[in-house]
Design a protein around this motif. Structure first.
Motif, PDB file in Angstrom:
ATOM      1  N   ALA A 118      73.886  45.959  40.067  1.00 50.62           N
ATOM      2  CA  ALA A 118      75.003  46.717  39.502  1.00 50.62           C
ATOM      3  C   ALA A 118      76.322  46.032  39.858  1.00 50.62           C
ATOM      4  O   ALA A 118      76.578  45.729  41.028  1.00 50.62           O
ATOM      5  N   GLY A 119      77.126  45.759  38.847  1.00 53.78           N
ATOM      6  CA  GLY A 119      78.406  45.095  39.054  1.00 53.78           C
ATOM      7  C   GLY A 119      78.358  43.589  38.938  1.00 53.78           C
ATOM      8  O   GLY A 119      79.395  42.934  38.823  1.00 53.78           O
ATOM      9  N   ASP A 120      77.134  42.991  38.968  1.00 54.79           N
ATOM     10  CA  ASP A 120      76.997  41.542  38.831  1.00 54.79           C
ATOM     11  C   ASP A 120      76.860  41.167  37.361  1.00 54.79           C
ATOM     12  O   ASP A 120      76.407  41.966  36.541  1.00 54.79           O
ATOM     13  N   SER A 121      77.198  39.928  37.051  1.00 50.76           N
ATOM     14  CA  SER A 121      77.060  39.438  35.674  1.00 50.76           C
ATOM     15  C   SER A 121      75.974  38.382  35.538  1.00 50.76           C
ATOM     16  O   SER A 121      75.684  37.930  34.434  1.00 50.76           O
ATOM     17  N   ASN A 163      67.681  44.774  35.105  1.00 50.78           N
ATOM     18  CA  ASN A 163      69.141  44.790  35.015  1.00 50.78           C
ATOM     19  C   ASN A 163      69.622  46.186  35.401  1.00 50.78           C
ATOM     20  O   ASN A 163      69.495  47.140  34.632  1.00 50.78           O
ATOM     21  N   PHE A 164      70.186  46.296  36.580  1.00 50.30           N
ATOM     22  CA  PHE A 164      70.628  47.594  37.085  1.00 50.30           C
ATOM     23  C   PHE A 164      71.965  48.030  36.477  1.00 50.30           C
ATOM     24  O   PHE A 164      72.439  49.134  36.768  1.00 50.30           O
ATOM     25  N   ASN A 165      72.586  47.177  35.644  1.00 44.02           N
ATOM     26  CA  ASN A 165      73.808  47.579  34.948  1.00 44.02           C
ATOM     27  C   ASN A 165      73.522  48.481  33.751  1.00 44.02           C
ATOM     28  O   ASN A 165      74.442  49.082  33.203  1.00 44.02           O
ATOM     29  N   LYS A 166      72.272  48.544  33.325  1.00 44.75           N
ATOM     30  CA  LYS A 166      71.895  49.302  32.140  1.00 44.75           C
ATOM     31  C   LYS A 166      71.000  50.479  32.501  1.00 44.75           C
ATOM     32  O   LYS A 166      70.218  50.407  33.443  1.00 44.75           O
ATOM     33  N   ASP A 167      71.153  51.561  31.714  1.00 45.23           N
ATOM     34  CA  ASP A 167      70.289  52.722  31.905  1.00 45.23           C
ATOM     35  C   ASP A 167      68.879  52.405  31.422  1.00 45.23           C
ATOM     36  O   ASP A 167      68.685  51.576  30.529  1.00 45.23           O
ATOM     37  N   PRO A 168      67.882  53.050  31.994  1.00 43.78           N
ATOM     38  CA  PRO A 168      66.504  52.822  31.545  1.00 43.78           C
ATOM     39  C   PRO A 168      66.321  53.221  30.081  1.00 43.78           C
ATOM     40  O   PRO A 168      66.973  54.130  29.574  1.00 43.78           O
ATOM     41  N   TYR A 175      63.550  46.818  27.955  1.00 46.40           N
ATOM     42  CA  TYR A 175      63.964  45.428  28.169  1.00 46.40           C
ATOM     43  C   TYR A 175      64.741  45.270  29.468  1.00 46.40           C
ATOM     44  O   TYR A 175      64.808  44.174  30.024  1.00 46.40           O
ATOM     45  N   ASN A 176      65.338  46.360  29.945  1.00 48.63           N
ATOM     46  CA  ASN A 176      66.152  46.299  31.152  1.00 48.63           C
ATOM     47  C   ASN A 176      65.328  46.349  32.434  1.00 48.63           C
ATOM     48  O   ASN A 176      65.853  46.041  33.508  1.00 48.63           O
ATOM     49  N   ARG A 177      64.070  46.746  32.316  1.00 47.31           N
ATOM     50  CA  ARG A 177      63.224  46.901  33.506  1.00 47.31           C
ATOM     51  C   ARG A 177      61.790  46.483  33.178  1.00 47.31           C
ATOM     52  O   ARG A 177      60.901  47.316  33.070  1.00 47.31           O
TER      53      ARG A 177
END
Length: 464
Positions: A118-121, A163-168, A175-177
């Motif tokens: 979260a917060g990283d790019s 990708n913890f920047n996106k909701d499940p 695709y995020n998890r």
């Protein structure tokens, strides 16, 4: 000459004895602890990553066994961990500079967690690779290979891409998890070159736990970098689908996978690939529940939301074979997708399309039964324009047709040549309506004898 030979023999003997001594010493706990400290201090010095090794053992002079290996990322999350890491290396590395070339590596009960916190790019593995590049002097795709492994065997392991920047995503594949477990693989020719990773995957199987998708067989020449993901010589098999040949994803950065539909460009070349709709639904969850499979051959490019192909063959059901070029703008919601087709020598069996169409349209299409055509098509499934030649089981049509749905009733405006068109089948009253041949304008609205309206401005050559 004799003296020089004795010197060479003595040097070789000394090196062998040194290696044997090292192997013996590494069986001593105090020496093992010293070696672990040296190795981890080398890896951790000046690094935002943290490496740990629980146990080290040199089995001879070219086989190393590591236990309880762990690499933590900058957020103290596990990035890479393994219960056992068995390494077979080239003894000649002691005469070279840089990382040692490895012959074989066996990894047991491993965890590979590629995370965007979260917060990283950027992904943790990309930051680690960049750090390795700066430490070992590699830079860009033109840099020499800084690390290589001849073969890798992975057993009972797991791979996460999160990708913890996106909701499940709760419907379909998240695709995020992405989480692969029960992963077993045989790999060769592992190369780390700048920010690129190359691997020849000889065999891989795993289960994606979020969707319960079982990957039964995965073979490919794999390439990964911060802007591309490539699967050449691809063979991917699930319980119901088979994808073959070539697949490539291009993106601005790995974070684009969090918006896969719009931001990841697909370049695919498929050879007689079988895609079951149950698997496709993982990527397009709005698709209806359909127990069917599609066979695909051809090249496709673009993001999912704007797919294109200049030459493609789609086979569905018993006899449907559609050949030509296409552009699909609006997927995965098929009812809102603008379809642009240019089709040649294609065949559609109406009942093959039944599962994919709304009931009102299905009812009308089924009346045509077998359709052979060369035509262009532009529009939505519920409102489109087509221009071409259609030969059906109830007659033939040549010309331009505008189809629309008005107040839930089909509406057709056309300039056509009809040959032996069976109006009785269309109007569902063969006693009253017979076959028709004409050339001109024909407009229809309605779908039954009670509500159908017909407006004809044409030269009629046959009505019987």
């Amino acid at each position: 000459m004799h003296k020089a030979f004795r010197v060479i023999v003595w040097i070789v003997f000394s090196m062998v004895m040194l290696l044997i001594s090292i192997a013996i010493l590494l069986q001593v706990t105090a020496v093992q602890n010293w070696a672990i400290d040296k190795a981890t201090n080398f890896l951790n010095k000046g690094s935002e990553f943290h490496a740990e090794i629980g146990h080290i053992k040199l089995n001879w002079w070219d086989a190393l066994e590591l236990r309880d290996v762990k690499i933590l990322d900058s957020q103290d999350s596990t990035m890479i961990a393994a219960e056992a890491l068995l390494v077979d290396f080239k003894i000649s590395f002691i005469l070279r500079s840089g990382p040692p070339p490895l012959d074989q590596v066996r990894i047991e009960n491993a965890q590979v967690h590629l995370l965007i916190h979260a917060g990283d790019s950027s992904m943790n593995i990309n930051r680690w690779i960049n750090e390795l590049n700066s430490r070992f002097g590699g830079s860009g795709s033109s840099s020499p290979t800084i690390f290589g492994i001849g073969g890798v065997a992975i057993r009972n392991s797991e791979f996460f891409l999160v990708n913890f920047n996106k909701d499940p995503i709760t419907d379909g594949l998240d695709y995020n998890r992405i989480r692969l477990k029960a992963l077993n693989a045989n790999l060769t020719d592992f190369k780390l070159n700048g920010d690129k990773i190359n691997i020849s995957v000889k065999l891989l199987n795993a289960i994606e736990t979020g969707s319960n998708l079982a990957i039964q067989e995965f073979k490919t020449d794999f390439l990964y970098s911060s802007k591309e993901l490539e699967f050449a010589n691809l063979s991917l098999k699930t319980s119901k689908s088979v994808l073959k040949d070539f697949l490539r994803f291009e993106f601005a950065s790995p974070i684009a996978f969090s918006n896969f539909i719009d931001e990841v460009v697909i370049i695919a070349n498929l050879e007689e690939s079988k895609l079951h709709l149950e698997d496709l639904k993982l990527f397009a969850p709005t698709l209806p529940e359909i127990d069917d499979e599609i066979y695909l051959t051809g090249k496709v490019t673009g993001p999912v939301s704007d797919l294109k192909s200049e030459e493609f063959l789609i086979r569905v059901g018993q006899k449907t074979a559609i050949f030509g070029s296409f552009e699909l703008d609006g997927l995965p919601e098929i009812s809102k997708t603008y379809i642009n087709l240019s089709l040649k020598n294609s065949t559609v069996l109406a009942r093959d399309l039944s599962p994919y169409l709304p009931k009102t349209i299905e009812r009308e299409i089924r009346k045509l039964n077998n359709i052979q055509f060369t035509a262009d098509f532009a529009g939505l499934l519920s409102r489109f324009v087509t221009n071409g030649e259609f030969n059906t089981s109830i007659g033939s049509v040549k010309g331009r047709i505008n189809y629309d749905t008005v107040n839930e009733l089909p509406s057709v405006v056309s300039n056509v040549t009809l040959t032996d068109l069976d109006l009785g089948v269309l109007a569902e009253d063969q006693a009253l309506f017979q076959k028709l041949s004409l050339n001109g304008n024909v407009n229809l609205k309605g779908n039954t004898l009670e509500n159908i309206l017909v407006d004809v401005d044409a030269k009629i050559s046959k009505f019987s």
